[in-house]
Design a protein around this motif. Structure first.
Motif, PDB file in Angstrom:
ATOM      1  N   ARG A 138       0.470  -1.099   0.051  1.00 15.84           N
ATOM      2  CA  ARG A 138       0.475  -0.156   0.060  1.00 15.84           C
ATOM      3  C   ARG A 138       1.099   1.389  -0.241  1.00 15.84           C
ATOM      4  N   LEU A 139       1.566   1.405   0.714  1.00 14.84           N
ATOM      5  CA  LEU A 139       2.804   2.461   0.695  1.00 14.84           C
ATOM      6  C   LEU A 139       3.607   2.634  -0.528  1.00 14.84           C
ATOM      7  N   LYS A 140       3.877   1.139  -0.743  1.00 11.31           N
ATOM      8  CA  LYS A 140       4.647   1.547  -2.208  1.00 11.31           C
ATOM      9  C   LYS A 140       3.768   2.054  -3.540  1.00 11.31           C
ATOM     10  N   ILE A 141       2.697   1.680  -3.594  1.00 15.28           N
ATOM     11  CA  ILE A 141       1.231   2.561  -4.184  1.00 15.28           C
ATOM     12  C   ILE A 141       0.979   3.909  -4.851  1.00 15.28           C
ATOM     13  N   MET A 142       1.271   4.057  -2.964  1.00 17.38           N
ATOM     14  CA  MET A 142       0.664   5.354  -2.547  1.00 17.38           C
ATOM     15  C   MET A 142       2.079   6.172  -3.111  1.00 17.38           C
ATOM     16  N   SER A 143       3.531   5.519  -2.982  1.00 21.06           N
ATOM     17  CA  SER A 143       4.298   6.460  -3.300  1.00 21.06           C
ATOM     18  C   SER A 143       5.072   6.418  -4.592  1.00 21.06           C
ATOM     19  N   GLU A 144       4.242   5.657  -5.879  1.00 23.21           N
ATOM     20  CA  GLU A 144       4.834   5.356  -7.008  1.00 23.21           C
ATOM     21  C   GLU A 144       5.871   4.565  -7.165  1.00 23.21           C
ATOM     22  N   MET A 145       6.299   3.295  -6.100  1.00 20.06           N
ATOM     23  CA  MET A 145       7.314   3.073  -6.512  1.00 20.06           C
ATOM     24  C   MET A 145       7.167   1.288  -7.373  1.00 20.06           C
ATOM     25  N   ASP A 146       7.947   0.202  -7.375  1.00 21.00           N
ATOM     26  CA  ASP A 146       7.438  -0.491  -8.466  1.00 21.00           C
ATOM     27  C   ASP A 146       6.738  -1.970  -7.421  1.00 21.00           C
ATOM     28  N   ILE A 147       6.137  -2.200  -6.657  1.00 20.87           N
ATOM     29  CA  ILE A 147       5.433  -3.571  -6.026  1.00 20.87           C
ATOM     30  C   ILE A 147       6.069  -4.039  -6.297  1.00 20.87           C
ATOM     31  N   ALA A 148       6.800  -4.249  -7.048  1.00 22.25           N
ATOM     32  CA  ALA A 148       6.826  -6.302  -7.452  1.00 22.25           C
ATOM     33  C   ALA A 148       8.723  -6.383  -7.960  1.00 22.25           C
ATOM     34  N   GLU A 149       8.981  -4.880  -7.576  1.00 26.33           N
ATOM     35  CA  GLU A 149      10.708  -4.949  -6.598  1.00 26.33           C
ATOM     36  C   GLU A 149      10.932  -5.237  -5.065  1.00 26.33           C
ATOM     37  N   ARG A 150      11.106  -5.916  -4.738  1.00 29.35           N
ATOM     38  CA  ARG A 150      11.897  -6.790  -3.708  1.00 29.35           C
ATOM     39  C   ARG A 150      12.682  -7.122  -3.021  1.00 29.35           C
ATOM     40  N   ARG A 151      13.971  -6.549  -3.905  1.00 30.49           N
ATOM     41  CA  ARG A 151      14.822  -7.200  -3.959  1.00 30.49           C
ATOM     42  C   ARG A 151      16.194  -5.262  -3.500  1.00 30.49           C
ATOM     43  N   LEU A 152      16.228  -4.434  -4.341  1.00 32.40           N
ATOM     44  CA  LEU A 152      16.352  -3.687  -4.418  1.00 32.40           C
ATOM     45  C   LEU A 152      16.059  -2.413  -3.298  1.00 32.40           C
ATOM     46  N   PRO A 153      16.602  -1.328  -2.759  1.00 30.88           N
ATOM     47  CA  PRO A 153      16.023  -0.197  -1.846  1.00 30.88           C
ATOM     48  C   PRO A 153      15.042   0.231  -3.375  1.00 30.88           C
TER      49      PRO A 153
END
Length: 591
Positions: free
Chosen positions: A262-277
Motif C-alpha cells: 500500500r505504501l509503495k503504491i502511494m509512493s509510486e514505487m514498483d511493488i514487484a521489486e522487493r530485492r532493491l532499495p
C-alpha cells in the motif's frame, strides 16, 4: 443527528434551546459575556475587541478565541465559567477517565464541540466542556447516548490533549481488532507472492484505513519520521518525536506485505521489486491549507522490507532566526556572515539536526527583490516566494554539481546548495564563492572545526578554503523541557563541572526538569531547541589552516578566539531551564 448550528452560534439562539441544559443558568449573548469579562477585569477592552474581530472573521465562541489567542490565561477563564454557570471545574491532567465512556461519543463530536466524556453515574454522563453554555453540544450528547448530561468545566487545551490521548489509543485498538477479525487473507510466503493478489490486498479498506491512520497520527503527534519494521515473528511501527524513537503500535504480522505494498503504491514505487532499495514521495493534504510531504525509503531486510518515511511538514517550519535558539552574539555573527557580498557559509551537523531550517531562515532574511536567489535541494522541503528552487533528480543526471554549473549561467547573487557531498560539488561551490557569489550549503561533520578538514580531504586546496569560507555553523537539536510540567530541580555542582560548566556559571544556574504529563506523553519533554557553534573564519584561523593545523588544534584556536562550542551552548540552555543536563550529554561531546 440533526445539525442545528455549529458550536460558535450566538447566545440568543441558545436561549430557545435552554431546556436541553437544565443544570445551567441562562445563556448569555456574546456581548453580555464580554461585558461581564470586562466588569470582572478578566480582560481589558483592547484585547476583548481583538477577540471579537477574530470571532467575526473566523467564527467560534468568544471564550475559546480569547484562550486560543493567548489574550487571557485559560485558568482564569475556567474559573470564570465555573462560577458564572455554577458547574464544577476539573483538571483533566489529573482526572481519571473511564475508557468505556469514550466509546459512547465519536471523536469528531468531541473535537467539534471541544468536550470529553469522563464517567457515567447511573443514568447521567459526566462531560467536561470548555464552554458549559453550548446547549447544542449537550443536546447532541443526549441524542447519541440516551443519558442525561452533567457538565463540568475544563480548559480548552486540556480537553483537546485528552481527546488525542484517549481517542488516539482507542482508534488504534479498534482498528487492529477489526483487522484481526477481517476475513481478508493476506499473503505471507514471500516466494509465492502474486503481484495482482498483493495489489488487491493492499487496497482492502481496513489496510487503507490503517495506513492513513498511521500517517495522520504521526503528523498530529509532531513526529519527524515513521519507521515500519518487519521481523521474523512481529511487525512494529515507531515514530521519532523530538529526536527519540518510540513504538506506537504492532500490527498483525499477516499485514506486513499488504501494508508495505500500500505504501509503495502511494509512493509510486514498483511493488514487484522487493530485492532493491527504492525511494518515493507521498503528498498528503490536510484541510484546505496544510500540505505534508513524506519522503519514503524502502530497504530490503532479512524478514521483509523496512520503510522509513521522513515527514516534511511545511507548516511546522520555524523560519524566524530570533526564535531558533541562537544566543545574541551567535546570531549577530551568523547574520554578519550571510550578509557578506560573497563567500561561503556552511551549516554542519548530522541528519535531522535542523540544518535545512537554519538555511531557510537565512534565505528568508536575504530574500529581497534586488537579489537573484537560486537553490538546489533534495528534496524541496518548502516553496518560497521569490526564490528559484530546483529539485535534484540523480536518476536522470540532475545532481548538485550539474545544477550548480547551470546556476552560474543564470546571473545569480545568492546560491543555496542542499549538500556538498563530493569534490565536484565542493569545487564548483568554492569557485562560485570566489567569483562574487554568496553560497550557502550544508555538509556532514561533527563540529565546525572538523569541516575544514572534511573539505581538505575532499581535495579542495587549503588556499581555496581560506579564500572562500566566511563562517561555519555546527548545530544540534536537544529536547526542550515541557512547559506544562516543568519544575525546579537540583543538579550536583560536581556533575555540572564534569560536563564543562564553570564555577561562576553554576551560581546563576536555575535547572529545571519535566515531571511528565499528558501534554508530553509523560516524557517531560515537548519540542526541541537548537544548540549552535559558530566559527567565523578570522585571519588567525585562516593562517592556522594554511599552516596545516589539525581539527583539534583548530578547535583550540577557535575557542581561544571566542567560539562557544556546542557543549557550552547546551550548558547555557541548561542554566536557563530550557533543557536538561542529561539531554545535553546525549547530543553533544565534551570539549
Amino acid at each position: 443527528m440533526a445539525k442545528k448550528t455549529k458550536a460558535g452560534s450566538d447566545g440568543k439562539k441558545g436561549k430557545k434551546k435552554q431546556a436541553g441544559a437544565e443544570n445551567l443558568p441562562a445563556v448569555l449573548s456574546e456581548k453580555g459575556l464580554g461585558d461581564i469579562l470586562l466588569r470582572e477585569k478578566i480582560v481589558d477592552p483592547e484585547r476583548l475587541d481583538k477577540a471579537k474581530r477574530e470571532v467575526e472573521r473566523r467564527g467560534g465562541r468568544l471564550t475559546g478565541t480569547l484562550a486560543k489567542l493567548g489574550l487571557v490565561e485559560e485558568t482564569k477563564l475556567v474559573d470564570f465559567m465555573s462560577r458564572h454557570y455554577g458547574v464544577p471545574s476539573v483538571a483533566l491532567k489529573e482526572a481519571a477517565v473511564d475508557p468505556t465512556v469514550i466509546e459512547l461519543i465519536p471523536r469528531e463530536v468531541c473535537e467539534r464541540h471541544c468536550l470529553l466524556p469522563i464517567r457515567q453515574q447511573g443514568s447521567s454522563l459526566i462531560v467536561a466542556m470548555s464552554d458549559p453554555s453550548n446547549i447544542y453540544a449537550i443536546d447532541d450528547i443526549k441524542f447519541l447516548t440516551g443519558l442525561s448530561v452533567e457538565v463540568v468545566c475544563a480548559a480548552d487545551t486540556e480537553i483537546r490533549a485528552a481527546i488525542e490521548r484517549h481517542y488516539g489509543t482507542n482508534e488504534y485498538a479498534s482498528m487492529l481488532e477489526e483487522l484481526e477479525a477481517t476475513e481478508v487473507e493476506f499473503l505471507q510466503d514471500d516466494d509465492e507472492l502474486d503481484i495482482d493478489e498483493l495489489e488487491s490486498a493492499s487496497q482492502e479498506a481496513p489496510v487503507v484505513r490503517l495506513v492513513n491512520l498511521i500517517l495522520v497520527d504521526a503528523i498530529t503527534r509532531g513526529a519527524s519520521d515513521i519507521h515500519i519494521e518487519p521481523y521474523e515473528k512481529n511487525f512494529r511501527v515507531r515514530y521519532r518525536v523530538d529526536g527519540v524513537l518510540s513504538e506506537v503500535m504492532a500490527p498483525p504480522i499477516k499485514l506486513k506485505n499488504a501494508i508495505t505494498s500500500r505504501l509503495k503504491i502511494m509512493s509510486e514505487m514498483d511493488i514487484a521489486e522487493r530485492r532493491l532499495p527504492q525511494d518515493g514521495r507521498i503528498k498528503l493534504v490536510m484541510g484546505r491549507q496544510k500540505e505534508v510531504d513524506f519522503r519514503v525509503s524502502v530497504l530490503p531486510c532479512l524478514h521483509g522490507e523496512k520503510i522509513v518515511m521522513r515527514i516534511l511538514d511545511k507548516s511546522a517550519l520555524q523560519l524566524d532566526m530570533t526564535k531558533l535558539g541562537f544566543e545574541e552574539v551567535q546570531l549577530a555573527s551568523f547574520k554578519d556572515s550571510i550578509h557578506q557580498p560573497y563567500g561561503m557559509v556552511l551549516v554542519t551537523g548530522p541528519t535531522g539536526s535542523g540544518k535545512t531550517t537554519t538555511l531557510y531562515s537565512a534565505l528568508m532574511d536575504l530574500n529581497k527583490v534586488s537579489e537573484n536567489i537560486s537553490t538546489a535541494e533534495d528534496p524541496v522541503e518548502m516553496t518560497m516566494e521569490g526564490i528559484n528552487q530546483v529539485a535534484i533528480h540523480d536518476t536522470i543526471g540532475l545532481n548538485f554539481a550539474s545544477v550548480l554549473r547551470s546556476f552560474l549561467r543564470q546571473d545569480p547573487d545568492i546560491i543555496m546548495v542542499g549538500e556538498i557531498r563530493d569534490f565536484e560539488t565542493a569545487e564548483i561551490a568554492v569557485k562560485a564563492a570566489l567569483t562574487g557569489h554568496l553560497v550557502l550549503s550544508t555538509i556532514h561533520t561533527n563540529d565546525a572545526p572538523s569541516t575544514v578538514n572534511r573539505l581538505l580531504n575532499m581535495g579542495v586546496e587549503p588556499f581555496l578554503v581560506t579564500a572562500s569560507l566566511n563562517s561555519i555553523l555546527a548545530q544540534r537539536l536537544a529536547r526542550r523541557i515541557c512547559s506544562g510540567c516543568a519544575e525546579p530541580t537540583e543538579i550536583p555542582p560536581e556533575a555540572l563541572i564534569a560536563a564543562g560548566m564553570s564555577e561562576s556559571d553554576i551560581e546563576d544556574c536555575m535547572p529545571m526538569k519535566g515531571k511528565g504529563c499528558h501534554v508530553c506523553n509523560e516524557t517531560g519533554y515537548k519540542g526541541r531547541v537548537a544548540l549552535y557553534e559558530i566559527m567565523p573564519m578570522s585571519e588567525e584561523l585562516k593562517e592556522a589552516v594554511l599552516q596545516g593545523y589539525s581539527a583539534i588544534e583548530l578547535k583550540r584556536e577557535a575557542i581561544r578566539l571566542g567560539m562557544r562550542t556546542l557543549r557550552a551552548s547546551g550548558l547555557t540552555k541548561v542554566a536557563e531551564g530550557m533543557t536538561t543536563l542529561d539531554e545535553i550529554i546525549r547530543v553533544t561531546r565534551a570539549d
